[in-house]
Design an enzyme around this catalytic site. Structure first.
Site, mmCIF file in Angstrom:
data_model
loop_
_atom_site.group_PDB
_atom_site.id
_atom_site.type_symbol
_atom_site.label_atom_id
_atom_site.label_comp_id
_atom_site.label_asym_id
_atom_site.label_seq_id
_atom_site.Cartn_x
_atom_site.Cartn_y
_atom_site.Cartn_z
ATOM 1 N N GLU A 13 25.979 98.030 48.241
ATOM 2 C CA GLU A 13 24.592 97.387 48.891
ATOM 3 C C GLU A 13 24.825 97.110 50.416
ATOM 4 O O GLU A 13 25.823 96.602 51.040
ATOM 5 C CB GLU A 13 24.495 96.013 48.315
ATOM 6 C CG GLU A 13 23.337 95.012 48.592
ATOM 7 C CD GLU A 13 23.477 93.753 48.699
ATOM 8 O OE1 GLU A 13 22.357 93.074 48.610
ATOM 9 O OE2 GLU A 13 24.500 93.246 48.526
ATOM 10 N N ASP A 22 28.556 94.856 45.811
ATOM 11 C CA ASP A 22 27.791 93.714 46.378
ATOM 12 C C ASP A 22 28.339 93.396 48.167
ATOM 13 O O ASP A 22 29.372 93.349 48.256
ATOM 14 C CB ASP A 22 27.998 92.545 45.695
ATOM 15 C CG ASP A 22 27.137 91.272 46.110
ATOM 16 O OD1 ASP A 22 25.683 91.464 45.993
ATOM 17 O OD2 ASP A 22 27.410 90.245 46.526
HETATM 18 C C1 NOJ Z 1 23.407 90.269 47.104
HETATM 19 C C2 NOJ Z 1 22.858 90.124 45.758
HETATM 20 O O1 NOJ Z 1 21.882 91.158 45.626
HETATM 21 C C3 NOJ Z 1 22.202 88.822 45.684
HETATM 22 O O2 NOJ Z 1 21.429 88.384 44.393
HETATM 23 C C4 NOJ Z 1 23.416 87.731 45.761
HETATM 24 O O3 NOJ Z 1 22.978 86.682 45.793
HETATM 25 C C5 NOJ Z 1 24.279 88.101 47.086
HETATM 26 N N1 NOJ Z 1 24.500 89.450 47.366
HETATM 27 C C6 NOJ Z 1 25.527 87.298 47.407
HETATM 28 O O4 NOJ Z 1 26.369 87.900 46.151
#
Ligand code: NOJ
Ligand code: CA
Length: 563
Positions: free
Chosen positions: A270, A209
């Site tokens: 991500e 993430d």
């Molecule tokens: C990206 C995640 O996909 C999302 O759902 C989340 O709220 C944020 N990062 C914070 O971790």
């Protein structure tokens, strides 16, 4: 041999299916999806031909951000099950040849995490520097101009003042998710231990993430002021101190070390999808960093053929030049579903996703064409919807999976209210109905996944755009040694005739309407509005079996229930 030279790594060839754990299947009648629920649906995932599932966070959490706010990285949240349930899920998935990827949330913890509770308790606490604390500027304003998300995307918005010790802490996402200080050796060790824990439990990879946020300038230098009219996107593209720091690559390298100690488990990151491609590509580090830096660009891009063609072409070339493998994602739990464009467009997009050169990420429910659901305010659960200045609910794309035409669509018992409402069309739009309808979007998806599994050209063939098609059309070839396919997608609202000199000959092996399969195309090709087709464009002599025999192999599949 470098990692990328190994033959056929699964994460290149197969489809990765994202499961929003809370919404897939409730097993114990509390209206909330859980791990045993997922285990009970593995036959479906296998039938669909999925290579790997990616589970969104199921760790202990106060659920302010539904699991992206972790209080114990190595424990399962009680509402999702137990570690024993997790082990059973991994074992059952592996028995079916399905890999398991879990979410790893290293940039921040929950503000309820005991590490943060200690850190905020006093300036002298041993864990003080596990997070990022700073004094106000002399005028009392936040330490610098770093920005948060949503209405916090203003100068200084990433900082939260804490009365306990009279300092600010950094929280790049939300105030209840303070950023960890990755420059601290103990933080690195603690988080790498978390990775080790899950790899040792048998997971095949992690989705990391907000990976591009890990490094922060240690001197907390502010970002350069932006020209008038610039927005949050411009801020995060130009950011040099809060995001996309060079040391982030070192942190990923540490993760790579852990992954490789477990036989090269997969690292998926991500990423910020608007980062210029040359910078984006550096996150792959020639096979030494991320295996897949997630590319969400199509999730947000306008669905116009020319724009898609330009983006895919430049992305594909940039990654090829960097020796990296592409990936595509057309929806996830943070965005509105592709179904918002209507089913005809959703079919086109599924065809695009599953035929491009690059690993496809398929978001649960997109295969049955789940729409973006209009969740009424009283049933919204996403805390972003409570942001007074920038309310934005992600709930509409997180509604329960629809399995049957029984009450609550088989997601949870009839007498229980599911945590989010179902899409209103659930009596018809569900797995049971669509798996017996050979023209459903589910059947289309399953066939395209099967085509991908069976066809080297789709898995790993070169990508090249076909020029000269009408503006509303996107056409490309995928070529692999002796095999090839041609994909033609009409994103327009009108039927279209392809120019004959393009020589688009061959047999149709997939069609968005599931109705033209087996049709021979001989130079002239007409597409209906919002129609897409895949043509078997291999040189005839390259195949010793007849096309129809091959097609039979690809499209055959036992009915769902017999597995
Ligand atoms: C990206 C995640 O996909 C999302 O759902 C989340 O709220 C944020 N990062 C914070 O971790
Ligand atoms: Ca449950």
């Amino acid at each position: 041999m470098s990692r990328d030279d190994r033959p056929d790594p699964w994460w290149r060839n197969g489809v990765i299916y994202q499961i929003y754990v809370r919404s897939f299947q409730d097993s114990n009648g509390d209206g909330i999806g859980d791990l045993p629920g997922i285990t009970s649906r593995l036959d479906y995932i296998h039938w669909l031909g999925i290579e790997a599932i990616w589970l969104t966070p199921f760790y202990r959490s106060p659920m302010q951000d539904f699991g992206y706010d972790v209080t114990d990285h190595c424990a399962v949240a009680p509402e999702y099950g137990t570690l024993g349930d997790f082990d059973r899920l991994v074992r059952s998935a592996h028995e079916r040849g399905i890999k398991v990827v879990v979410d790893f949330v290293p940039n921040h913890t929950s503000s309820d995490h005991e590490w943060f509770c200690e850190s905020r308790s006093s300036r002298a606490n041993a864990k003080r520097d596990w997070y990022i604390w700073a004094d106000s500027k002399p005028d009392g304003s936040p330490p610098n101009n770093w920005r948060g998300q949503g209405s916090r995307a203003v100068d200084g918005g990433a900082w939260v003042f804490d009365d306990v010790t009279g300092q600010w802490y950094l929280a790049s996402f939300s105030p209840s998710q303070p950023d960890l200080n990755w420059s601290h050796a103990d933080v690195q060790k603690a988080m790498l231990d978390v990775l080790d824990f899950w790899f040792a439990r048998g997971v095949d990879g992690v989705r990391i993430d907000m990976v591009d946020f890990l490094g922060k300038d240690r001197q907390l230098r502010g970002e350069a002021p932006l020209p008038p009219g610039a927005d949050a996107r411009d801020y995060f593209i130009s950011a040099r101190h809060q995001r996309n720091r060079p040391e982030t690559l070192d942190y990923i390298r540490l993760m790579r070390g852990v992954a490789d100690r477990h036989d090269g488990r997969v690292l998926i990151g991500e990423m910020f999808y608007f980062l210029p491609l040359d910078r984006f590509a550096t996150y792959h580090g020639n096979g030494e960093l991320l295996d897949l830096a997630m590319n969400f660009r199509l999730t947000f891009a306008p669905l116009e053929a020319r724009a898609i063609a330009d983006w895919v072409d430049s992305y594909d070339s940039a990654l090829a030049a960097a020796g990296a493998w592409p990936n595509y994602c057309v929806g996830n739990h943070d965005t509105a579903r592709v179904g918002r464009h209507g089913e005809a467009t959703a079919r086109l997009v599924v065809m695009l996703l599953l035929t491009l050169r690059g690993t496809p990420f398929l978001y649960y429910g997109d295969e049955i064409g789940l729409p973006e659901v209009d969740v009424p305010p009283e049933r919204q659960r996403d805390r972003l919807s409570a942001d007074p200045n920038n309310p934005r609910s992600r709930d509409g794309g997180r509604t329960p999976m629809q399995w049957t035409d029984q009450p609550n669509a088989g997601f949870c018992p009839a007498e229980v209210e599911p945590w989010l409402p179902l899409a209103p069309d659930w009596p018809k739009r569900n797995v049971a109905a669509e798996s017996t309808d050979e023209r459903s979007i589910l059947e289309l998806t399953r066939r395209l996944v099967a085509l991908r599994r069976a066809t080297p050209a789709v898995q790993s063939g070169d990508f090249s755009l076909v020029a000269g098609v009408p503006d509303a059309c996107l056409a490309f070839r995928r070529d692999h040694l002796t095999s090839g396919i041609l994909v033609v997608l009409n994103f327009g609202d009108l039927p279209l005739e392809m120019p004959e000199d393009l020589r688009l000959g061959g047999m149709i092996i997939a069609a968005t309407g599931c109705d033209r399969v087996g049709e021979r195309v001989d130079r002239s090709l007409r597409l209906r509005a919002r129609e897409g087709i895949v043509i078997d464009a291999r040189p005839q002599q390259a195949d010793d079996r007849s096309s129809s025999e091959r097609l039979g192999v690809i499209l055959a599949g036992p009915p769902l229930r017999s597995r």
